[in-house]
Design an enzyme around this catalytic site. Structure first.
Site, PDB file in Angstrom:
ATOM      1  N   TRP A 150     -36.621  43.885 -51.403  1.00  0.00           N
ATOM      2  CA  TRP A 150     -36.247  43.119 -50.322  1.00  0.00           C
ATOM      3  C   TRP A 150     -36.490  43.849 -48.862  1.00  0.00           C
ATOM      4  O   TRP A 150     -36.526  43.382 -47.851  1.00  0.00           O
ATOM      5  CB  TRP A 150     -34.748  42.590 -50.352  1.00  0.00           C
ATOM      6  N   ASN A 151     -36.894  45.103 -49.098  1.00  0.00           N
ATOM      7  CA  ASN A 151     -36.526  45.963 -47.758  1.00  0.00           C
ATOM      8  C   ASN A 151     -37.930  45.761 -46.808  1.00  0.00           C
ATOM      9  O   ASN A 151     -37.840  45.855 -45.500  1.00  0.00           O
ATOM     10  CB  ASN A 151     -36.543  47.350 -48.127  1.00  0.00           C
ATOM     11  N   LYS A 174     -42.698  37.100 -57.963  1.00  0.00           N
ATOM     12  CA  LYS A 174     -41.228  37.088 -58.037  1.00  0.00           C
ATOM     13  C   LYS A 174     -40.633  37.827 -56.994  1.00  0.00           C
ATOM     14  O   LYS A 174     -40.447  39.066 -57.318  1.00  0.00           O
ATOM     15  CB  LYS A 174     -40.826  37.384 -59.414  1.00  0.00           C
ATOM     16  N   PRO A 175     -40.242  37.413 -56.011  1.00  0.00           N
ATOM     17  CA  PRO A 175     -39.380  38.231 -54.840  1.00  0.00           C
ATOM     18  C   PRO A 175     -38.216  38.619 -55.310  1.00  0.00           C
ATOM     19  O   PRO A 175     -37.404  37.963 -56.153  1.00  0.00           O
ATOM     20  CB  PRO A 175     -39.638  37.228 -53.622  1.00  0.00           C
ATOM     21  N   GLY A 226     -39.868  48.808 -56.346  1.00  0.00           N
ATOM     22  CA  GLY A 226     -38.446  48.797 -56.362  1.00  0.00           C
ATOM     23  C   GLY A 226     -37.833  50.331 -56.939  1.00  0.00           C
ATOM     24  O   GLY A 226     -38.607  51.094 -56.679  1.00  0.00           O
ATOM     25  N   GLU A 247     -44.321  51.366 -57.748  1.00  0.00           N
ATOM     26  CA  GLU A 247     -44.151  52.379 -56.624  1.00  0.00           C
ATOM     27  C   GLU A 247     -42.488  52.193 -56.644  1.00  0.00           C
ATOM     28  O   GLU A 247     -41.770  51.449 -56.344  1.00  0.00           O
ATOM     29  CB  GLU A 247     -44.735  51.718 -55.393  1.00  0.00           C
ATOM     30  N   CYS A 281     -38.689  53.253 -49.047  1.00  0.00           N
ATOM     31  CA  CYS A 281     -38.936  54.112 -50.009  1.00  0.00           C
ATOM     32  C   CYS A 281     -39.589  55.492 -49.450  1.00  0.00           C
ATOM     33  O   CYS A 281     -39.363  56.616 -49.877  1.00  0.00           O
ATOM     34  CB  CYS A 281     -40.113  53.515 -51.065  1.00  0.00           C
ATOM     35  N   GLU A 380     -31.835  59.666 -53.846  1.00  0.00           N
ATOM     36  CA  GLU A 380     -32.207  58.724 -52.484  1.00  0.00           C
ATOM     37  C   GLU A 380     -30.934  58.210 -52.034  1.00  0.00           C
ATOM     38  O   GLU A 380     -30.376  57.087 -52.739  1.00  0.00           O
ATOM     39  CB  GLU A 380     -33.397  57.831 -53.082  1.00  0.00           C
TER      40      GLU A 380
END
Length: 478
Positions: A150-151, A174-175, A226, A247, A281, A380
């Site tokens: 979503w970012n 698929k979001p 993700g 990623e 990220c 993170e």
């Protein structure tokens, strides 16, 4: 009573309802923004079958024709810039200016890969015997299952969509359940561009559809962006051998040497640490500053961050919008609390913003006097918080920067040429930016190492990730 828009799946060129729905919420207000299809196994199966059927003709389509479709989609995206940007801000919170920039870069990505579609070249290999010719041919892998976060809800769909379609693959996207509205608006652009039915399909839903797509036997490759945890789970649950690109998470370091332009370093840290509320990220997560310039850097960063305005991303004067999820705010709060408990100092921020409740707001925060054991310096955070630690030996700074599982991006500020090359080579990251904080550009490969994943997006390498090689050896007798 406000009637919410209905957001549906896009399968085989048709907008389709699902048996169940869910309602995502605006992170700035917690109000529902739409009623969205919650796909079941039958919806996933229909989308994959449509993509498999379309692949038969799409893979044989002349690359110049595929390029024309991609150019048309890029134009359609540019024509819907305001609608797409507003959808991004409404559902995940980033400022409207940042959302607009995301849409502009998405349009450029379609045009870039339209051109790359016509540059898929093979090779002719010498043989060890006369009368033979060996050709190396690039062919599309097949049906791609793309799972996106979503970012950056449109760019991270777009990178996969552009490159895979340019390569001759078809795709099922698929979001994230937090960003279905912008994804559906993007697929409206594909529809308006006349993309053939089944070439690109959209399946929406909360949680369940992702694993269903990964497990589907009709998928030839999974492309995922993700969290590291989710990526690990996907890798473990793929039922058969198939290509996989990922990623994953960042925890990106910045090193500021005693030969840096401190003012430039402060500006870079403020931008890359807090843009999109730190939910990137490649966000700067932890900063190692030489003790000779530490005080000046901390004072400069504190002043810059304290001046940031937090609020609804729809307000053009907002610098930092809400975080997208309540869980994200909880994690940020836990990281700051852990650091303070271990002796760190908060020089600005450090709290939820009660006046903006029930939105997911946390103050842009600078945490100083950090040590390696603090969560903020090795996990993170993925929020508007940066940890700062002093060092007096460059070898130590490099060791600390490399000392996590993250390997996506690192940043360096120095005006010394020797330090530039030493740090550039010794930092174990897929992307290293020196005296700037833009670690990725569209025509250069972008990808991580170690726990940050494998495979590449951007550049011709991003396109080649959707191609497979064939050796064609012909005896012609000459």
């Amino acid at each position: 009573m406000t009637v919410l828009p209905q957001i549906r799946n896009y399968i085989n060129g048709q907008w389709q309802d699902a048996a169940e729905q869910f309602q995502p919420r605006n992170p700035a207000t917690q109000e529902p923004i739409a009623t969205v299809a919650n796909s079941k196994e039958s919806d996933i199966d229909a989308a994959v079958k449509a993509a498999r059927q379309a692949f038969r003709s799409w893979k044989r389509l002349n690359p110049t024709i595929r390029a024309e479709y991609l150019h048309k989609i890029g134009d359609a995206v540019a024509g819907q810039e305001q609608k797409l940007a507003r959808a991004i801000t409404l559902e995940m919170g980033k400022t409207i200016g940042e959302s607009t920039g995301e849409v502009q870069k998405l349009a450029k990505a379609f045009h870039y890969y339209a051109e790359e579609a016509t540059r898929i070249n093979g090779d002719l290999i010498p043989n060890d015997a006369d009368g033979f010719a060996s050709m190396i041919i690039h062919e599309p892998i097949g049906v791609i299952g793309a799972i996106t976060p979503w970012n950056y809800p449109l760019e991270l769909i777009g990178w996969k969509l552009c490159a895979s379609l340019a390569a001759g693959c078809t795709i099922v996207v698929k979001p994230s359940e937090y960003s279905p509205v912008s994804a559906a608006a993007l697929f409206e652009c594909l529809e308006s561009a006349g993309l053939p039915a089944g070439v690109a399909n959209l399946v929406l839903g909360s949680r369940g559809p992702g694993p269903m797509l990964v497990a589907h036997p009709g998928i030839d490759k999974i492309a995922f962006t993700g969290s590291t945890a989710t990526g690990t789970a996907i890798a473990k649950n793929i039922p058969t051998a198939k290509p996989l690109s990922m990623e994953l998470g960042g925890s990106c370091p910045m090193i500021v040497t005693d030969k840096a332009d401190v003012q430039m370093a402060v500006k870079g840290a403020a931008r890359r640490g807090y843009r999109n509320a730190g939910q990137i990220c490649i966000a700067v997560n932890r900063i190692y500053v030489h003790e000779n310039v530490y005080a000046g850097f901390v004072d400069g960063l504190t002043a810059a961050v304290a001046a940031m305005k937090t609020g609804d991303g729809m307000d053009p004067s907002t610098d930092v919008g809400p975080m997208t999820t309540p869980d994200g705010v909880d994690k940020v709060e836990a990281h700051v609390k852990d650091a303070v408990g271990r002796g760190a100092m908060v020089t600005t921020g450090g709290s939820r913003i009660a006046s903006l409740a029930p939105g997911n707001f946390y103050e842009p925060t600078v945490v100083t006097e950090c040590t390696p054991d603090m969560l903020i310096m090795h996990e993170e955070t993925f929020g508007p918080v940066v940890g700062v630690m002093r060092y007096n030996d460059l070898d130590t700074a490099i060791e600390l920067a490399n000392g996590t599982e993250a390997g996506l991006a690192a940043y360096v500020y120095t005006q010394d040429l020797t330090e530039t090359f030493e740090l550039g080579h010794r930092l174990d990251f897929g992307n290293v930016a020196v005296n700037n904080v833009d670690a990725g550009i569209m025509n250069a490969p972008y990808g991580g190492r170690k726990g940050s994943g494998y495979g590449y997006e951007h550049g011709r390498e991003g396109l080649h990730g959707y191609l497979q090689l064939k050796h064609l050896r012909i005896q012609h007798g000459a």
